[in-house]
Enzyme design. Structure first.
Site, PDB file in Angstrom:
ATOM      1  N   TYR A  80      24.332  10.125  43.661  1.00 16.90           N
ATOM      2  CA  TYR A  80      25.437  11.151  43.799  1.00 16.90           C
ATOM      3  C   TYR A  80      25.989  11.704  42.337  1.00 16.90           C
ATOM      4  O   TYR A  80      25.938  11.092  41.357  1.00 16.90           O
ATOM      5  CB  TYR A  80      26.577  10.380  44.623  1.00 16.90           C
ATOM      6  CG  TYR A  80      26.344  10.772  45.879  1.00 16.90           C
ATOM      7  CD1 TYR A  80      26.692  12.047  46.573  1.00 16.90           C
ATOM      8  CD2 TYR A  80      25.878  10.015  46.867  1.00 16.90           C
ATOM      9  CE1 TYR A  80      26.797  12.398  47.891  1.00 16.90           C
ATOM     10  CE2 TYR A  80      25.933  10.200  48.441  1.00 16.90           C
ATOM     11  CZ  TYR A  80      26.260  11.445  48.621  1.00 16.90           C
ATOM     12  OH  TYR A  80      26.151  11.461  49.930  1.00 16.90           O
ATOM     13  N   ASP A  81      26.287  12.959  42.481  1.00 19.80           N
ATOM     14  CA  ASP A  81      26.930  13.712  41.317  1.00 19.80           C
ATOM     15  C   ASP A  81      28.160  14.156  41.757  1.00 19.80           C
ATOM     16  O   ASP A  81      28.401  14.595  42.930  1.00 19.80           O
ATOM     17  CB  ASP A  81      25.973  14.811  41.032  1.00 19.80           C
ATOM     18  CG  ASP A  81      24.670  14.296  40.342  1.00 19.80           C
ATOM     19  OD1 ASP A  81      23.840  14.307  41.253  1.00 19.80           O
ATOM     20  OD2 ASP A  81      24.390  14.334  39.225  1.00 19.80           O
ATOM     21  N   TYR A  82      29.198  13.853  41.194  1.00 15.60           N
ATOM     22  CA  TYR A  82      30.772  14.070  41.668  1.00 15.60           C
ATOM     23  C   TYR A  82      31.320  15.009  40.623  1.00 15.60           C
ATOM     24  O   TYR A  82      31.327  14.737  39.274  1.00 15.60           O
ATOM     25  CB  TYR A  82      31.460  12.774  41.741  1.00 15.60           C
ATOM     26  CG  TYR A  82      31.113  11.856  43.056  1.00 15.60           C
ATOM     27  CD1 TYR A  82      31.300  12.147  44.321  1.00 15.60           C
ATOM     28  CD2 TYR A  82      30.482  10.756  42.481  1.00 15.60           C
ATOM     29  CE1 TYR A  82      30.971  11.385  45.191  1.00 15.60           C
ATOM     30  CE2 TYR A  82      29.961   9.715  43.492  1.00 15.60           C
ATOM     31  CZ  TYR A  82      30.420  10.217  44.873  1.00 15.60           C
ATOM     32  OH  TYR A  82      29.958   9.285  45.951  1.00 15.60           O
TER      33      TYR A  82
ATOM     34  N   ASP B 182      51.472   9.612  39.137  1.00 19.76           N
ATOM     35  CA  ASP B 182      52.778   8.751  38.472  1.00 19.76           C
ATOM     36  C   ASP B 182      53.728   9.977  38.575  1.00 19.76           C
ATOM     37  O   ASP B 182      53.795  10.694  37.539  1.00 19.76           O
ATOM     38  CB  ASP B 182      52.465   7.962  37.299  1.00 19.76           C
ATOM     39  CG  ASP B 182      53.766   7.259  36.674  1.00 19.76           C
ATOM     40  OD1 ASP B 182      54.812   7.824  37.306  1.00 19.76           O
ATOM     41  OD2 ASP B 182      53.545   6.705  35.923  1.00 19.76           O
TER      42      ASP B 182
ATOM     43  N   GLY C 116      35.541   1.411  39.875  1.00 24.94           N
ATOM     44  CA  GLY C 116      35.717  -0.172  39.399  1.00 24.94           C
ATOM     45  C   GLY C 116      34.457  -0.734  39.333  1.00 24.94           C
ATOM     46  O   GLY C 116      34.485  -1.620  38.261  1.00 24.94           O
ATOM     47  N   GLU C 117      33.632  -0.601  39.948  1.00 25.50           N
ATOM     48  CA  GLU C 117      31.916  -1.231  39.753  1.00 25.50           C
ATOM     49  C   GLU C 117      31.386  -0.631  38.788  1.00 25.50           C
ATOM     50  O   GLU C 117      30.390  -1.455  38.206  1.00 25.50           O
ATOM     51  CB  GLU C 117      31.569  -1.383  41.112  1.00 25.50           C
ATOM     52  CG  GLU C 117      32.172  -2.414  41.962  1.00 25.50           C
ATOM     53  CD  GLU C 117      31.659  -2.171  43.482  1.00 25.50           C
ATOM     54  OE1 GLU C 117      31.863  -3.206  44.438  1.00 25.50           O
ATOM     55  OE2 GLU C 117      30.766  -1.567  43.720  1.00 25.50           O
ATOM     56  N   TYR C 118      31.306   0.675  38.627  1.00 26.48           N
ATOM     57  CA  TYR C 118      30.330   1.461  37.862  1.00 26.48           C
ATOM     58  C   TYR C 118      30.798   2.109  36.535  1.00 26.48           C
ATOM     59  O   TYR C 118      30.260   2.596  35.890  1.00 26.48           O
ATOM     60  CB  TYR C 118      29.439   2.355  38.787  1.00 26.48           C
ATOM     61  CG  TYR C 118      28.522   1.750  39.622  1.00 26.48           C
ATOM     62  CD1 TYR C 118      27.021   1.149  39.207  1.00 26.48           C
ATOM     63  CD2 TYR C 118      28.929   1.279  40.941  1.00 26.48           C
ATOM     64  CE1 TYR C 118      26.210   0.652  39.980  1.00 26.48           C
ATOM     65  CE2 TYR C 118      28.027   0.543  41.950  1.00 26.48           C
ATOM     66  CZ  TYR C 118      26.727   0.174  41.425  1.00 26.48           C
ATOM     67  OH  TYR C 118      25.778  -0.207  41.950  1.00 26.48           O
ATOM     68  N   LEU C 119      32.316   2.314  36.727  1.00 23.95           N
ATOM     69  CA  LEU C 119      33.044   3.023  35.552  1.00 23.95           C
ATOM     70  C   LEU C 119      32.653   4.414  35.832  1.00 23.95           C
ATOM     71  O   LEU C 119      31.518   4.947  35.235  1.00 23.95           O
ATOM     72  CB  LEU C 119      32.747   2.383  34.383  1.00 23.95           C
ATOM     73  CG  LEU C 119      32.933   0.950  34.202  1.00 23.95           C
ATOM     74  CD1 LEU C 119      32.842   0.620  32.688  1.00 23.95           C
ATOM     75  CD2 LEU C 119      34.456   0.791  34.460  1.00 23.95           C
TER      76      LEU C 119
ATOM     77  N   TYR D 270      29.817   1.139  47.809  1.00 25.21           N
ATOM     78  CA  TYR D 270      29.952   1.347  46.372  1.00 25.21           C
ATOM     79  C   TYR D 270      31.216   1.632  45.727  1.00 25.21           C
ATOM     80  O   TYR D 270      31.873   2.722  46.239  1.00 25.21           O
ATOM     81  CB  TYR D 270      28.763   2.113  45.870  1.00 25.21           C
ATOM     82  CG  TYR D 270      27.349   1.938  46.415  1.00 25.21           C
ATOM     83  CD1 TYR D 270      26.979   0.745  46.296  1.00 25.21           C
ATOM     84  CD2 TYR D 270      26.795   2.669  47.137  1.00 25.21           C
ATOM     85  CE1 TYR D 270      25.535   0.141  46.690  1.00 25.21           C
ATOM     86  CE2 TYR D 270      25.381   2.310  47.566  1.00 25.21           C
ATOM     87  CZ  TYR D 270      25.114   1.383  47.427  1.00 25.21           C
ATOM     88  OH  TYR D 270      23.806   1.002  48.044  1.00 25.21           O
TER      89      TYR D 270
ATOM     90  N   ASP E 266      32.565   3.288  43.069  1.00 27.33           N
ATOM     91  CA  ASP E 266      32.075   4.004  41.756  1.00 27.33           C
ATOM     92  C   ASP E 266      32.696   3.952  40.782  1.00 27.33           C
ATOM     93  O   ASP E 266      32.259   3.736  39.471  1.00 27.33           O
ATOM     94  CB  ASP E 266      31.443   5.346  42.224  1.00 27.33           C
ATOM     95  CG  ASP E 266      30.441   5.483  43.057  1.00 27.33           C
ATOM     96  OD1 ASP E 266      29.555   4.539  43.046  1.00 27.33           O
ATOM     97  OD2 ASP E 266      30.351   6.501  43.934  1.00 27.33           O
TER      98      ASP E 266
END
Ligand SMILES: [Cu+2]
Length: 652
Positions: free
Chosen positions: A395-397, A452, A313-316, A309, A311
């Site tokens: 999951y929780d991040y 950056d 790029g695929e789920y925002l 997953y 998380d």
């Protein structure tokens, strides 16, 4: 991919706005109206993403308050009726589209998975006779208690998936509506679902496996047991208020200044981090974010081999942000920022208390008791914490940025929540049994921070520093010597690096044109945790799509178009986009405007203690000033940082 460009006309400047100011409710409303007015929206069009299009760096750096700002948005549109997708950049100030790019999903990847598609897959699988029969074979007839999860399919060259908008669906069983379903994985079966045709295109009913039955309801007193009563209160009080000030999105604390940003994909973004040193505000980082993450799973079972997953790029990540509660999520004197986001209809909504800002005591910053003079000096460390939490599936991040009084910058990621479960196969080399019959497949959490850098300005370079053993010989007759080697990373290909903790390897971002009082070029040093990189086979589909995770460090020449380490649209992308593409030009890096990309994370071999909810696992990295200052920058800290530590002048 086709590109069309609309012409520019007269401007309507947005005065009083900073170019990096977060999008407001009014601006999101105006953006949607612009799309609607230009005929870009059908009744089935969904905004897979709508966010601020940040101006290029030179425009931001030359901005003077009062200047007119061209406020732009970017959007990814998906027509859920036919799967057609477009990436659009539009100017709200000018009321025009700057670019409309048709997305070819087979080549460019799919728009991110929509929150709505959780409901879509539920409807699709439960209407599928084959899937219902497979559930019945497992003795499951009350389908209202089955929880199908829309999981990103990756891109494994599965026949029939190319160019189609597909998710893979693993299901879980709740015993009652309020029962947590993750304790009861319905394993051995997966449905591949076409979200546009709205049907199951393939059902792999590999094996009827027992559904683990033990419940794990962390909100059920009967399961959890009596609450302990031994903890006395801890109160964090700042009677005179916090030491930071907030002006709009600009935060100042001690010598630090930065601007808060929030992106629907990356979540929290820190812009223009600088530190005051005497009379100078010295830039350190122009923009810092976690730009991608991937969670690849190790279970090679025919129904699970594809689990990986992305998380972000695929789920925002940004749109999964939690609303934080004072006293639970955050202690002390808290300043919250709300997040303003667009839903899939392009309508604005506000998540209150999405970003938490506070300061923390962090023990001793320095201390010395002098054995000759009897002088005793101690100063206390503090850090400014700016953080947010997301929930992505199980999951929780938490993402916690720390700025310290001594110039240190740190990112700490906290992984908690529920591990992804399976039916445990006794003796499996790819999973641990964490509750009776319940498996937790091994996996990794790999993040990529985009840093950056702007150490004292735009002209920077990167050195790799290694501890160096020195053999016995002339100049080292007793063999006690050891040294340090420095290697200038002169090009993008050369700068794709792997950490080496046995050599204390660090990467130093120097400004060759700015020196300290010793004549050394000023620098910040990236200290990696040096955990394992991507463990999948180098030829695997995941390794192609998550190539960023095969190196701890990448350095690229600044290019405003290079925002994501795995590419713009990672959902079902065939791979090769992002950093591998960026560094293929092998641009020179020595004395250029450069961007660091740092992969960090953890391999997770779940423990029984990670069930039913996982105590926080930490990972991250640190940036330390090295010769950036002329000496310890915290000598001016007051002696009595707290009323309990009184001045040495009155108490000996
Ligand atoms: Cu994990």
């Amino acid at each position: 991919m086709t590109v069309s460009s609309a012409g520019r006309a007269g401007t309507t400047p947005s005065a009083g706005t900073h170019p990096l100011q977060r999008l407001s409710v009014e601006e999101i409303t105006a953006a949607r109206a612009l799309f609607e007015g230009k005929g870009m929206l059908t009744p089935t069009t969904r905004f897979a993403l709508l966010g601020l299009e940040e101006p290029p760096k030179d425009e931001v750096l030359s901005f003077v308050p009062g200047d007119a700002v061209d406020r732009r948005v970017r959007a990814v549109l998906l027509d859920t009726a036919n799967g057609q997708a477009q990436a659009v950049v539009a100017s709200l100030s000018r009321g025009e589209f700057d670019s409309i790019v048709d997305i070819d999903p087979a080549v460019d990847g799919q728009p991110p998975i929509l929150l709505d598609e959780l409901i879509t897959v539920d409807e699709i699988v439960k209407a599928d006779p084959g899937w219902c029969a497979a559930m019945a074979r497992r003795g499951i007839t009350d389908l209202s208690l089955v929880r199908p999860a829309p999981l990103s399919a990756g891109n494994f060259g599965i026949e029939g998936e190319e160019g189609r908008r597909v998710v893979h669906v693993l299901s879980f069983l709740a015993h009652r509506p309020e029962d947590h379903c993750w304790a009861h994985p319905i394993d051995g079966i997966v449905a591949y679902v076409d979200l546009i045709e709205r049907r199951v295109i393939e059902l792999i009913d590999h094996e009827v496996m027992p559904v683990p039955s033990e419940e794990a309801n962390i909100d059920d007193a009967a399961y959890v047991g009596p609450t302990r009563t031994t903890l006395k209160p801890i109160e964090i009080i700042q009677p005179d208020g916090p030491s930071f000030t907030v002006d709009g999105d600009v935060v100042s604390w001690e010598n630090w200044t930065f601007r808060v940003g929030f992106d629907p994909r990356e979540g929290l973004v820190l812009h223009q981090i600088s530190i005051r040193d005497g009379e100078r505000d010295r830039p350190v980082i122009y923009r810092a974010s976690v730009a991608e993450m991937v969670v690849p799973y190790a279970d090679p079972s025919p129904v699970r081999f594809w689990q990986s997953y992305f998380d972000s790029g695929e789920y925002l990540l940004g749109i999964q942000v939690n609303s934080l509660e004072h006293g639970c999520d955050c202690l002390g004197e808290i300043r919250y920022f709300d997040a303003t986001l667009a839903d899939t209809d392009g309508q604005p909504y506000v998540v209150p208390n999405a970003i938490c800002l506070h300061e923390e005591d962090y023990g001793v910053v320095w201390k010395h008791t002098d054995i000759f003079t009897e002088s005793k000096e101690t100063r206390r460390q503090r850090r400014l914490v700016i953080s947010f939490f997301v929930t992505v599936g199980v999951y929780d991040y938490g993402f916690y940025w720390y700025l310290y009084l001594d110039g240190t910058i740190q990112l700490e990621v906290k992984a908690t929540g529920v591990v992804f479960t399976s039916a445990y196969v006794p003796g499996s080399p790819y999973a641990n049994e964490i509750a009776p019959g319940l498996g937790a497949p091994y996996h990794q959490h790999l993040y990529c921070a985009r840093l950056d850098m702007m150490v004292d300005g735009l002209v920077n370079a990167v050195d790799e520093l290694d501890a160096q053993a020195v053999p016995v010989g002339p100049g080292n007759p007793h063999g006690n010597a050891f040294s340090r080697s420095a290697l200038r990373l002169r090009s993008e290909e050369e700068a794709a690096r792997v950490a080496n903790p046995s050599l204390a390897r660090t990467w130093r971002i120097v400004n060759p044109g700015s020196t300290n009082r010793l004549g050394q070029p000023v620098a910040y040093e990236l200290r990696p945790e040096a955990q394992p990189l991507l463990l999948t086979d180098p030829d695997s589909a995941t390794a192609k799509r998550a190539a960023f995770a095969t190196r701890h460090l990448w350095v690229t020449r600044y290019d405003p178009a290079e925002r994501y380490p795995a590419g713009d649209l990672i959902n079902q992308h065939p791979g090769g986009a992002g950093l591998p593409q960026s560094v293929a030009n092998n641009r020179p890096l020595d004395g250029e405007d450069i961007v660091l990309w740092h992969t960090f994370g953890a391999a997770h071999f779940p423990r029984p203690e990670d069930w039913p909810v996982m105590p926080v696992e930490y990972c991250g990295f640190t940036l330390k000033p090295v010769g950036f200052f002329d000496r310890n920058p915290t000598l001016d800290l007051p002696k009595a940082a707290s009323a309990h530590c009184e001045s040495g002048a009155t108490h000996h």
